[in-house]
Design a protein around this motif. Structure first.
Motif, PDB file in Angstrom:
ATOM      1  N   PHE A   1       0.813  -1.218   0.000  1.00 12.38           N
ATOM      2  CA  PHE A   1       0.000   0.000   0.000  1.00 12.38           C
ATOM      3  C   PHE A   1       0.847   1.269   0.000  1.00 12.38           C
ATOM      4  N   HIS A   2       1.890   1.344   0.838  1.00 11.77           N
ATOM      5  CA  HIS A   2       2.786   2.518   0.777  1.00 11.77           C
ATOM      6  C   HIS A   2       3.976   2.228  -0.130  1.00 11.77           C
ATOM      7  N   ALA A   3       4.287   0.961  -0.311  1.00  9.43           N
ATOM      8  CA  ALA A   3       5.387   0.495  -1.162  1.00  9.43           C
ATOM      9  C   ALA A   3       5.263  -1.021  -1.238  1.00  9.43           C
ATOM     10  N   GLY A   4       6.053  -1.601  -2.153  1.00  9.11           N
ATOM     11  CA  GLY A   4       6.035  -3.048  -2.306  1.00  9.11           C
ATOM     12  C   GLY A   4       5.057  -3.488  -3.364  1.00  9.11           C
ATOM     13  N   ASP A   5       5.386  -4.575  -4.027  1.00  9.02           N
ATOM     14  CA  ASP A   5       4.491  -5.230  -4.976  1.00  9.02           C
ATOM     15  C   ASP A   5       4.731  -6.737  -4.852  1.00  9.02           C
ATOM     16  N   PRO A   6       3.935  -7.570  -5.522  1.00  6.62           N
ATOM     17  CA  PRO A   6       4.104  -9.017  -5.322  1.00  6.62           C
ATOM     18  C   PRO A   6       5.512  -9.527  -5.572  1.00  6.62           C
ATOM     19  N   ASN A   7       6.181  -9.036  -6.617  1.00  4.04           N
ATOM     20  CA  ASN A   7       7.529  -9.528  -6.909  1.00  4.04           C
ATOM     21  C   ASN A   7       8.529  -9.080  -5.854  1.00  4.04           C
ATOM     22  N   ILE A   8       8.414  -7.837  -5.418  1.00  6.43           N
ATOM     23  CA  ILE A   8       9.334  -7.334  -4.390  1.00  6.43           C
ATOM     24  C   ILE A   8       9.087  -8.055  -3.074  1.00  6.43           C
ATOM     25  N   MET A   9       7.815  -8.269  -2.719  1.00  9.07           N
ATOM     26  CA  MET A   9       7.522  -9.002  -1.489  1.00  9.07           C
ATOM     27  C   MET A   9       8.116 -10.410  -1.537  1.00  9.07           C
ATOM     28  N   ALA A  10       7.916 -11.101  -2.666  1.00  9.61           N
ATOM     29  CA  ALA A  10       8.444 -12.461  -2.789  1.00  9.61           C
ATOM     30  C   ALA A  10       9.965 -12.476  -2.664  1.00  9.61           C
ATOM     31  N   ASP A  11      10.632 -11.552  -3.351  1.00 12.82           N
ATOM     32  CA  ASP A  11      12.096 -11.498  -3.308  1.00 12.82           C
ATOM     33  C   ASP A  11      12.607 -11.156  -1.912  1.00 12.82           C
ATOM     34  N   THR A  12      11.919 -10.244  -1.231  1.00  9.73           N
ATOM     35  CA  THR A  12      12.383  -9.796   0.084  1.00  9.73           C
ATOM     36  C   THR A  12      12.182 -10.879   1.138  1.00  9.73           C
ATOM     37  N   VAL A  13      11.081 -11.590   1.064  1.00 12.70           N
ATOM     38  CA  VAL A  13      10.878 -12.727   1.967  1.00 12.70           C
ATOM     39  C   VAL A  13      11.972 -13.768   1.760  1.00 12.70           C
ATOM     40  N   ALA A  14      12.269 -14.070   0.508  1.00 15.56           N
ATOM     41  CA  ALA A  14      13.314 -15.058   0.218  1.00 15.56           C
ATOM     42  C   ALA A  14      14.675 -14.594   0.730  1.00 15.56           C
ATOM     43  N   LEU A  15      14.964 -13.304   0.570  1.00 12.62           N
ATOM     44  CA  LEU A  15      16.228 -12.758   1.063  1.00 12.62           C
ATOM     45  C   LEU A  15      16.306 -12.860   2.584  1.00 12.62           C
ATOM     46  N   ALA A  16      15.224 -12.506   3.273  1.00  9.87           N
ATOM     47  CA  ALA A  16      15.224 -12.597   4.733  1.00  9.87           C
ATOM     48  C   ALA A  16      15.419 -14.040   5.192  1.00  9.87           C
ATOM     49  N   LYS A  17      14.769 -14.960   4.497  1.00  4.37           N
ATOM     50  CA  LYS A  17      14.932 -16.374   4.855  1.00  4.37           C
ATOM     51  C   LYS A  17      16.392 -16.799   4.705  1.00  4.37           C
ATOM     52  N   ARG A  18      17.037 -16.411   3.604  1.00  9.74           N
ATOM     53  CA  ARG A  18      18.442 -16.787   3.385  1.00  9.74           C
ATOM     54  C   ARG A  18      19.344 -16.255   4.488  1.00  9.74           C
TER      55      ARG A  18
ATOM     56  N   VAL B   1      -8.264  -0.882   9.579  1.00 12.75           N
ATOM     57  CA  VAL B   1      -7.896  -2.223  10.055  1.00 12.75           C
ATOM     58  C   VAL B   1      -8.139  -3.253   8.963  1.00 12.75           C
ATOM     59  N   ASN B   2      -9.187  -3.091   8.171  1.00 12.89           N
ATOM     60  CA  ASN B   2      -9.384  -3.994   7.030  1.00 12.89           C
ATOM     61  C   ASN B   2      -8.206  -3.912   6.065  1.00 12.89           C
ATOM     62  N   ASP B   3      -7.686  -2.699   5.831  1.00  7.92           N
ATOM     63  CA  ASP B   3      -6.501  -2.543   4.980  1.00  7.92           C
ATOM     64  C   ASP B   3      -5.300  -3.276   5.574  1.00  7.92           C
ATOM     65  N   ILE B   4      -5.151  -3.202   6.891  1.00  8.68           N
ATOM     66  CA  ILE B   4      -4.036  -3.876   7.552  1.00  8.68           C
ATOM     67  C   ILE B   4      -4.166  -5.389   7.417  1.00  8.68           C
ATOM     68  N   VAL B   5      -5.375  -5.910   7.628  1.00 10.46           N
ATOM     69  CA  VAL B   5      -5.601  -7.356   7.500  1.00 10.46           C
ATOM     70  C   VAL B   5      -5.284  -7.824   6.080  1.00 10.46           C
ATOM     71  N   TYR B   6      -5.718  -7.057   5.095  1.00 12.05           N
ATOM     72  CA  TYR B   6      -5.465  -7.379   3.687  1.00 12.05           C
ATOM     73  C   TYR B   6      -3.965  -7.480   3.417  1.00 12.05           C
ATOM     74  N   GLN B   7      -3.216  -6.503   3.923  1.00  6.36           N
ATOM     75  CA  GLN B   7      -1.772  -6.478   3.679  1.00  6.36           C
ATOM     76  C   GLN B   7      -1.059  -7.592   4.438  1.00  6.36           C
ATOM     77  N   LEU B   8      -1.479  -7.852   5.655  1.00  7.90           N
ATOM     78  CA  LEU B   8      -0.905  -8.954   6.429  1.00  7.90           C
ATOM     79  C   LEU B   8      -1.116 -10.275   5.712  1.00  7.90           C
ATOM     80  N   GLY B   9      -2.312 -10.461   5.168  1.00  2.20           N
ATOM     81  CA  GLY B   9      -2.602 -11.702   4.457  1.00  2.20           C
ATOM     82  C   GLY B   9      -1.735 -11.894   3.229  1.00  2.20           C
ATOM     83  N   ALA B  10      -1.486 -10.805   2.502  1.00  4.95           N
ATOM     84  CA  ALA B  10      -0.643 -10.897   1.315  1.00  4.95           C
ATOM     85  C   ALA B  10       0.761 -11.379   1.671  1.00  4.95           C
ATOM     86  N   LEU B  11       1.352 -10.788   2.699  1.00  2.00           N
ATOM     87  CA  LEU B  11       2.712 -11.185   3.065  1.00  2.00           C
ATOM     88  C   LEU B  11       2.735 -12.599   3.620  1.00  2.00           C
TER      89      LEU B  11
END
Length: 259
Positions: free
Chosen positions: A42-59, A89-99
């Protein structure tokens, strides 16, 4: 009392498509921190960036957290939006679910939640929003730690309702006498050594200077350095080195339960 261990967190994945906010240094910062607050679209991030950043954090074995903000890509979530607590709060739930889905794809958990920017500051002073947010988290995941300032309404409500919290110290922001940070939409480049000294004083003396020239007591579980602060990599490097030299271990926090 000197801290023996402290979390070091930073906001990650703050771009959109080819655009990157700040210095674009996620790859360099990630190995130095213990918690990553990942932008959720919502303020930044998109599906590809989220996926890449999660993978980076995991590594890098870094704790993954959701970093939901106002629906404000143009203003980077630093502009307040006049909306009801229910819709926010609905916006927050939506974003939490995406990540959470990207985390699940990588075989890891979302281990905390931290609102971004103007939304974080609104919740810090707004009882209605903080209460609804915490009540919603109690339904979705009562064990999910919520990052907030100890001086905030959010912290008080979370303690009252039993949601675990992680108290933050902002190394790259100024404090007022209430113990709150002075919110700004434009941050200037900071001296890494002065920021490191500020962190060490907070960790060893439990004190921080305020904008009026005084000092206040401060206690916290996690240190935040924003990745969009100019020269963020140098700030994180200086903080990591100073903490290590002082024998303070950098590690993901143990959330504080309700009293």
């Amino acid at each position: 009392m000197k801290k023996h261990s402290v979390d070091l967190n930073s906001d990650m994945g703050e771009g959109f498509g080819p655009w990157r906010f700040g210095d674009g240094v996620d790859q360099a910062i990630m190995p130095l921190i213990s918690s990553a607050n990942i932008a959720t679209g919502f303020h930044a991030g998109d599906p590809n960036i989220m996926a890449d950043t999660v993978a980076l954090a995991k590594r890098e074995n870094v704790r993954i957290g959701a970093h939901p903000g106002f629906r404000d890509l143009v203003g980077f979530g630093r502009r307040a939006i006049n909306e009801s607590a229910e819709k926010l709060v609905n916006d927050i739930v939506y974003q939490l679910g995406a990540l959470r889905e990207f985390a699940r794809l990588n075989g890891v958990d979302v281990q905390h939640i931290k609102p971004h920017g103007a939304l974080y500051m609104l919740a810090a002073r707004d009882e209605t929003l903080s209460r609804l947010l915490v009540e919603t988290l109690q339904t979705l995941d009562p064990a999910l730690p919520l990052f907030c300032m100890e001086s905030s309404v959010t912290f008080r409500v979370a303690k009252e309702l039993g949601q675990p919290v992680v108290r933050e110290f902002y190394a790259d922001r100024d404090y007022d006498t209430s113990g709150s940070i002075v919110f700004t939409r434009s941050v200037q480049r900071l001296d890494p050594e002065r920021v490191a000294d500020k962190i060490l004083r907070a960790c060893t003396e439990g004190r921080v200077a305020t904008v009026d020239g005084g000092d206040i007591d401060i206690d916290f579980d996690s240190i935040c350095i924003h990745s969009d602060t100019p020269g963020a990599l140098q700030l994180v490097e200086a903080a990591h080195a100073a903490l290590t030299r002082s024998g303070i271990r950098i590690a993901a926090p143990s959330p504080r339960p309700a009293d």
